[in-house]
Design a protein around this motif. Structure first.
Motif, PDB file in Angstrom:
ATOM      1  N   ALA A  18       0.843  -1.193   0.000  1.00  0.00           N
ATOM      2  CA  ALA A  18       0.000   0.000   0.000  1.00  0.00           C
ATOM      3  C   ALA A  18       0.883   1.250   0.000  1.00  0.00           C
ATOM      4  O   ALA A  18       2.029   1.237   0.450  1.00  0.00           O
ATOM      5  CB  ALA A  18      -0.910  -0.001   1.224  1.00  0.00           C
ATOM      6  N   ARG A  19       0.313   2.334  -0.488  1.00  0.00           N
ATOM      7  CA  ARG A  19       1.056   3.584  -0.595  1.00  0.00           C
ATOM      8  C   ARG A  19       0.851   4.373   0.696  1.00  0.00           C
ATOM      9  O   ARG A  19      -0.125   5.108   0.853  1.00  0.00           O
ATOM     10  CB  ARG A  19       0.578   4.372  -1.810  1.00  0.00           C
ATOM     11  N   VAL A  20       1.757   4.186   1.650  1.00  0.00           N
ATOM     12  CA  VAL A  20       1.651   4.820   2.962  1.00  0.00           C
ATOM     13  C   VAL A  20       2.915   5.616   3.257  1.00  0.00           C
ATOM     14  O   VAL A  20       3.996   5.340   2.730  1.00  0.00           O
ATOM     15  CB  VAL A  20       1.423   3.771   4.080  1.00  0.00           C
ATOM     16  N   ALA A  21       2.758   6.639   4.123  1.00  0.00           N
ATOM     17  CA  ALA A  21       3.899   7.420   4.608  1.00  0.00           C
ATOM     18  C   ALA A  21       4.789   7.872   3.461  1.00  0.00           C
ATOM     19  O   ALA A  21       5.998   7.636   3.450  1.00  0.00           O
ATOM     20  CB  ALA A  21       4.698   6.604   5.629  1.00  0.00           C
ATOM     21  N   LEU A  22       4.201   8.571   2.494  1.00  0.00           N
ATOM     22  CA  LEU A  22       4.941   8.953   1.296  1.00  0.00           C
ATOM     23  C   LEU A  22       5.840  10.162   1.508  1.00  0.00           C
ATOM     24  O   LEU A  22       6.759  10.396   0.735  1.00  0.00           O
ATOM     25  CB  LEU A  22       3.957   9.246   0.156  1.00  0.00           C
ATOM     26  N   GLY A  23       5.563  10.929   2.531  1.00  0.00           N
ATOM     27  CA  GLY A  23       6.386  12.104   2.795  1.00  0.00           C
ATOM     28  C   GLY A  23       5.896  13.327   2.032  1.00  0.00           C
ATOM     29  O   GLY A  23       4.886  13.301   1.340  1.00  0.00           O
ATOM     30  N   LEU A 168     -11.775 -17.784 -13.140  1.00  0.00           N
ATOM     31  CA  LEU A 168     -10.521 -17.169 -12.735  1.00  0.00           C
ATOM     32  C   LEU A 168     -10.348 -15.944 -13.604  1.00  0.00           C
ATOM     33  O   LEU A 168     -10.199 -16.058 -14.828  1.00  0.00           O
ATOM     34  CB  LEU A 168      -9.338 -18.121 -12.921  1.00  0.00           C
ATOM     35  N   VAL A 169     -10.375 -14.753 -13.013  1.00  0.00           N
ATOM     36  CA  VAL A 169     -10.458 -13.532 -13.807  1.00  0.00           C
ATOM     37  C   VAL A 169      -9.450 -12.502 -13.325  1.00  0.00           C
ATOM     38  O   VAL A 169      -9.195 -12.376 -12.117  1.00  0.00           O
ATOM     39  CB  VAL A 169     -11.896 -12.957 -13.751  1.00  0.00           C
ATOM     40  N   GLY A 170      -8.874 -11.774 -14.261  1.00  0.00           N
ATOM     41  CA  GLY A 170      -7.987 -10.675 -13.911  1.00  0.00           C
ATOM     42  C   GLY A 170      -8.781  -9.540 -13.296  1.00  0.00           C
ATOM     43  O   GLY A 170      -9.719  -9.024 -13.899  1.00  0.00           O
ATOM     44  N   GLU A 171      -8.430  -9.142 -12.085  1.00  0.00           N
ATOM     45  CA  GLU A 171      -9.180  -8.122 -11.363  1.00  0.00           C
ATOM     46  C   GLU A 171      -8.745  -6.719 -11.784  1.00  0.00           C
ATOM     47  O   GLU A 171      -7.655  -6.520 -12.324  1.00  0.00           O
ATOM     48  CB  GLU A 171      -8.988  -8.298  -9.860  1.00  0.00           C
ATOM     49  N   ARG A 172      -9.613  -5.765 -11.473  1.00  0.00           N
ATOM     50  CA  ARG A 172      -9.313  -4.366 -11.787  1.00  0.00           C
ATOM     51  C   ARG A 172      -7.993  -3.961 -11.131  1.00  0.00           C
ATOM     52  O   ARG A 172      -7.833  -4.070  -9.920  1.00  0.00           O
ATOM     53  CB  ARG A 172     -10.446  -3.475 -11.267  1.00  0.00           C
ATOM     54  N   PRO A 173      -7.033  -3.468 -11.911  1.00  0.00           N
ATOM     55  CA  PRO A 173      -5.737  -3.098 -11.322  1.00  0.00           C
ATOM     56  C   PRO A 173      -5.856  -1.893 -10.395  1.00  0.00           C
ATOM     57  O   PRO A 173      -6.681  -0.999 -10.606  1.00  0.00           O
ATOM     58  CB  PRO A 173      -4.877  -2.756 -12.543  1.00  0.00           C
ATOM     59  N   GLY A 174      -5.028  -1.901  -9.383  1.00  0.00           N
ATOM     60  CA  GLY A 174      -4.886  -0.744  -8.516  1.00  0.00           C
ATOM     61  C   GLY A 174      -3.465  -0.231  -8.587  1.00  0.00           C
ATOM     62  O   GLY A 174      -2.616  -0.780  -9.305  1.00  0.00           O
ATOM     63  N   LEU A 175      -3.174   0.804  -7.828  1.00  0.00           N
ATOM     64  CA  LEU A 175      -1.836   1.392  -7.880  1.00  0.00           C
ATOM     65  C   LEU A 175      -0.801   0.563  -7.132  1.00  0.00           C
ATOM     66  O   LEU A 175       0.389   0.866  -7.181  1.00  0.00           O
ATOM     67  CB  LEU A 175      -1.878   2.815  -7.318  1.00  0.00           C
ATOM     68  N   VAL A 204      -5.255 -13.159  -5.569  1.00  0.00           N
ATOM     69  CA  VAL A 204      -4.315 -14.266  -5.733  1.00  0.00           C
ATOM     70  C   VAL A 204      -3.139 -13.732  -6.532  1.00  0.00           C
ATOM     71  O   VAL A 204      -3.250 -13.483  -7.738  1.00  0.00           O
ATOM     72  CB  VAL A 204      -4.974 -15.462  -6.444  1.00  0.00           C
ATOM     73  N   ARG A 205      -2.029 -13.526  -5.882  1.00  0.00           N
ATOM     74  CA  ARG A 205      -0.857 -12.952  -6.559  1.00  0.00           C
ATOM     75  C   ARG A 205       0.369 -13.092  -5.665  1.00  0.00           C
ATOM     76  O   ARG A 205       0.876 -12.123  -5.095  1.00  0.00           O
ATOM     77  CB  ARG A 205      -1.083 -11.471  -6.917  1.00  0.00           C
ATOM     78  N   PRO A 206       0.883 -14.317  -5.512  1.00  0.00           N
ATOM     79  CA  PRO A 206       2.081 -14.465  -4.697  1.00  0.00           C
ATOM     80  C   PRO A 206       3.247 -13.704  -5.318  1.00  0.00           C
ATOM     81  O   PRO A 206       3.314 -13.574  -6.544  1.00  0.00           O
ATOM     82  CB  PRO A 206       2.325 -15.982  -4.719  1.00  0.00           C
ATOM     83  N   PRO A 207       4.143 -13.145  -4.485  1.00  0.00           N
ATOM     84  CA  PRO A 207       4.193 -13.289  -3.030  1.00  0.00           C
ATOM     85  C   PRO A 207       3.472 -12.177  -2.272  1.00  0.00           C
ATOM     86  O   PRO A 207       3.489 -12.173  -1.042  1.00  0.00           O
ATOM     87  CB  PRO A 207       5.699 -13.224  -2.749  1.00  0.00           C
ATOM     88  N   HIS A 208       2.844 -11.230  -2.979  1.00  0.00           N
ATOM     89  CA  HIS A 208       2.271 -10.070  -2.306  1.00  0.00           C
ATOM     90  C   HIS A 208       0.805 -10.258  -1.923  1.00  0.00           C
ATOM     91  O   HIS A 208       0.251  -9.435  -1.195  1.00  0.00           O
ATOM     92  CB  HIS A 208       2.414  -8.829  -3.189  1.00  0.00           C
ATOM     93  N   GLY A 209       0.162 -11.319  -2.434  1.00  0.00           N
ATOM     94  CA  GLY A 209      -1.216 -11.623  -2.069  1.00  0.00           C
ATOM     95  C   GLY A 209      -1.320 -13.081  -1.676  1.00  0.00           C
ATOM     96  O   GLY A 209      -0.377 -13.671  -1.151  1.00  0.00           O
ATOM     97  N   LEU A 210      -2.488 -13.687  -1.924  1.00  0.00           N
ATOM     98  CA  LEU A 210      -2.662 -15.103  -1.614  1.00  0.00           C
ATOM     99  C   LEU A 210      -1.772 -15.962  -2.499  1.00  0.00           C
ATOM    100  O   LEU A 210      -1.649 -15.717  -3.702  1.00  0.00           O
ATOM    101  CB  LEU A 210      -4.118 -15.516  -1.828  1.00  0.00           C
TER     102      LEU A 210
END
Length: 247
Positions: A18-23, A168-175, A204-210
């Motif tokens: 996630a985009r946190v503490a960007l400064g 099994l479907v490609g989900e809407r991309p996020g940032l 579902v997207r190892p290693p950052h998701g399931l």
């Protein structure tokens, strides 16, 4: 010794996509964060507009040890631009589409959705993990669907005579995630099914998701419970080993 103070938010940033503490740099973002944002936005746009590569998916399935035949279908959306502007067309099969009839326990539909990249990278591993956990289930030929929304699985599953369909479907991309794969389960698929009659396993997207194994374990538990309950959707709760037996 460096005179630069350590970033106190570094540990948090390193623990999440996630985009946190960007400064801050004046009234805006630091240059590095701004460039990261633009790169993430470009990746999301590329994921949406990338064409599904059927040959690449077939090769990945073969490499993963998936031995099922693969059929290809198209939705009623003739091209990517129309698909993005007309979601309704992505839920219907193109005129003249024929699929082999019969009966089976399960149909698996691999749909490009809003991120063909997710399909390219994660569909084969997910399918292999699911099939490894379903001994004794009869499974229809895999269906690879172009310009497809989740609901396209309903007419596909009905045509194949499947008791349950999983899309099994490609989900809407996020940032922070341009390659996320979603799994949508529908018991007794047929045109007209509502979204409330489906169950979803997202990210579902190892290693950052399931990971594939974790997603497959959850899906197979839901499949077994759906078959026992005779339904899916809001009446079927994902409660791990405590999935409902009915009622």
């Amino acid at each position: 010794m460096s005179d630069v103070a350590p970033d106190p938010w570094g540990v948090l940033r390193n623990a999440t996509r996630a985009r946190v503490a960007l400064g801050r740099a004046g009234d805006g973002l630091p240059t590095a964060r701004e460039l990261e944002f633009r790169a993430a936005h470009a990746a999301a746009r590329d994921a949406v507009h990338t064409a599904l590569d059927g040959d690449r998916v077939r090769a990945a399935l073969t490499a993963a040890g998936v031995g099922l035949d693969v059929l290809e279908v198209h939705s009623a959306a003739p091209d990517r631009g129309t698909y993005l502007q007309r979601p309704d067309l992505g839920r219907r099969l193109a005129d003249g589409t024929t699929l082999p009839g019969g009966t089976c326990d399960l149909a698996l539909v691999i749909a490009d959705g809003l991120s063909p990249r997710a399909v390219h990278e994660h569909a084969a591993g997910t399918v292999a993990a699911v099939l490894d956990r379903l001994p004794g289930w009869s499974v229809a030929p895999l269906v690879l669907a172009h310009q497809a929304r989740v609901a396209l699985g309903d007419p596909v599953g009905a045509a194949l005579g499947a008791a349950i369909v999983v899309v099994l479907v490609g989900e809407r991309p996020g940032l922070s995630s341009a390659d996320s794969l979603g799994l949508y389960l529908t018991h007794d698929p047929r045109p007209g099914r509502a979204d409330s009659e489906r169950n979803c396993i997202s990210n579902v997207r190892p290693p950052h998701g399931l990971g594939y194994a974790q997603a497959a374990d959850t899906l197979v538990a839901l499949l077994q419970a759906a078959r026992q309950l005779g339904a899916s959707g809001v009446v079927l709760k994902d409660e791990g080993i405590a999935l409902p037996s009915g009622g």
